[in-house]
Design a protein around this motif. Structure first.
Motif, PDB file in Angstrom:
ATOM      1  N   GLN A  17       1.000  -1.104  -0.219  1.00 58.88           N
ATOM      2  CA  GLN A  17       0.170   0.110  -0.068  1.00 58.88           C
ATOM      3  C   GLN A  17       0.902   1.242  -0.004  1.00 58.88           C
ATOM      4  N   GLN A  19       1.064   3.329   2.328  1.00 56.35           N
ATOM      5  CA  GLN A  19       1.540   3.553   3.569  1.00 56.35           C
ATOM      6  C   GLN A  19       2.129   2.524   4.331  1.00 56.35           C
ATOM      7  N   ASN A  29      -1.747   5.747   9.242  1.00 60.06           N
ATOM      8  CA  ASN A  29      -2.548   6.904   8.834  1.00 60.06           C
ATOM      9  C   ASN A  29      -2.137   7.060   7.209  1.00 60.06           C
ATOM     10  N   SER A  30      -3.280   7.578   6.941  1.00 64.02           N
ATOM     11  CA  SER A  30      -3.171   7.678   5.392  1.00 64.02           C
ATOM     12  C   SER A  30      -2.341   8.845   4.987  1.00 64.02           C
TER      13      SER A  30
END
Length: 481
Positions: A17, A19, A29-30
């Motif tokens: 991903q 993150q 956290n995005s």
């Protein structure tokens, strides 16, 4: 193990991903590329010395390390600002204790020393300061006291000599008496005073003269009216004795004060029993007596003659007089030649004395046993009934009396304030200012670069014979690089 983690990241990187969460964090956290989470561990940044940090080639803006020399985090903020630490960008010390110096060479000001971290700082110092009256103690003898008394009498006489500075300083024209509040110019004759027996008499500021004796008959109530002036001057000068009868009461109104009332007799002075007496009583050469049950707010001073006091309270006025008493200022009673006596006081009744006493003869009925010589500041006798004393007894056959003195440095004292680095004056920081008794402000400012161990302090000095005082003060270093 490190190899397996790296291999896993390489294999799985196409599927990662945006993150990455590590530790306890499974949902990073995005807004974060890397989100670390732990309940019992932290992030440990690279730890470098100053030398190791400075050896980093082309550091990226935002690069973060922990500096083991400065014991602080450093970040690189570009070629203009370079490496900067995370600590507060200023160092400051303050003090409010009052300090003073008489030094003519620079000495450190208490509380005004700092050792800031490495960097370049704007150095700022400010403080209140003022000069101080310096009281120089003198050794006084009977002869020097008599000279002081002569000077005091001379100052009083000047108020009756046309054209002198003292004469011209009297608020009102020199009147011998008043009719209401209007000066009538007649002498304070015995006949005039007799007309006020058991009646009221009001006296206004001025210099009053009677060529013979001045007598206040028994029962009179005499009011000193200052006419609203807190510095109103009252001087009564007699060519002979000054006497008050039994039960005379002196009252102060509208700014009149006992410290500014003077009675100057050529001969003796007798204050009757049960009087409420106000003012400083001075004789050129005569005995002085204060009757029984009489209270005196003033002094009794004579160059020659016995001083006698009955039971009552005799106190030096609290406020400063317009006449300079010089070394006699602490004395309630002084005689250059004569005994000092306590009389007419029953064993259960005390004479309460608030002030010093001086004689070359005997202290009679003071509750202690002769001999009387050798009484000094350090060897005071034990006072007993019928006397209470708040003050000291002085005798001229003992050692010289350390009392009184002169005040110097009451205006225009210079002070020099400077900034120092490692015991060396920082160029162009010394500033000399002149103070009077009112508070002044001193400010200093400069730029200084320090290496982390350098000491910055404020130093001050004054001119020879001066004393200066510093109160609230602050030394602040604000980092500029």
């Amino acid at each position: 193990m490190k190899f397996k983690i790296a291999l896993f990241l390489l294999i799985s990187s196409p599927f990662c991903q945006a993150q990455l969460g590590m530790g306890n964090n499974t949902t990073p956290n995005s807004s974060a590329v890397l989100d670390l989470s732990s309940n019992n561990k932290g992030l440990l940044a690279p730890r470098l010395t100053n030398a190791q940090r400075d050896a980093i080639q082309s550091p990226a803006v935002g690069l973060l390390i922990y500096n083991t020399d400065d014991q602080d985090f450093n970040s690189y903020n570009g070629t203009l600002l370079g490496w900067q630490d995370f600590a507060t960008g200023y160092t400051s010390v303050s003090a409010n204790s009052e300090i003073l110096t008489t030094s003519t060479v620079d000495v450190s000001a208490t509380g005004m020393t700092v050792t800031p971290k490495k960097g370049t700082y704007s150095v700022m110092f400010n403080s209140q300061f003022n000069n101080s009256d310096t009281f120089i103690t003198t050794t006084a003898t009977r002869e020097s006291f008599l000279l002081n008394l002569d000077d005091l009498i001379h100052d009083l006489d000047d108020y009756f000599i046309t054209g002198t500075t003292n004469y011209n300083s009297i608020t009102h024209t020199h009147y011998a008496s008043y009719n209401g509040s209007v000066g009538v110019g007649s002498p304070i004759s015995n006949e005039l005073q007799a007309n006020y027996a058991n009646l009221a008499l009001t006296l206004y500021p001025g210099a009053y003269y009677e060529g013979a004796a001045i007598n206040f008959v028994g029962g009179a109530v005499v009011t000193f009216d200052g006419l609203g002036d807190p510095n109103a001057k009252f001087i009564f000068k007699a060519g002979a004795a000054i006497n008050t009868g039994i039960g005379v009461t002196f009252v102060l109104v509208n700014g009149a004060k006992a410290n500014n009332i003077f009675w100057l007799a050529t001969g003796a002075m007798s204050i009757g029993a049960t009087n409420e007496m106000k003012g400083n009583c001075v004789s050129r050469a005569g005995a002085m007596a204060v009757g029984i049950a009489t209270n005196l707010d003033g002094r009794i001073l004579t160059s020659a003659g016995a001083l006698t006091m009955g039971n009552g309270t005799l106190s030096i006025p609290n406020e400063t007089s317009f006449i300079n008493f010089r070394a006699l200022v602490s004395f309630l009673g002084f005689t250059g030649a004569g005994d000092i006596n306590i009389t007419g006081a029953p064993a259960t009744t005390y004479t309460n004395i608030n002030g010093d006493l001086f004689t070359c003869q005997a202290f009679n009925n003071f509750g202690f046993t002769p001999p009387f010589n050798g009484i000094t500041d350090g060897t005071q006798p034990v006072i007993g009934p019928p006397v209470t004393l708040v003050g000291k007894l002085y005798h001229c056959t003992g050692p010289q009396v350390a009392t009184g003195g002169i005040i110097i440095n009451n205006s225009d004292s210079s002070g020099t304030f400077s900034l120092y680095k490692n015991n060396i004056l920082i160029p162009y920081t010394a500033k000399t200012v002149v103070s009077n008794k009112n508070s002044d402000i001193i400010t200093l400012q400069t730029i200084a670069t320090v290496n982390g161990t350098d000491v910055i302090d404020v130093r001050w000095k004054t001119a020879s014979g001066n004393t200066i005082i510093m109160g609230n003060r602050n030394l602040t270093l604000l980092k500029v690089q």
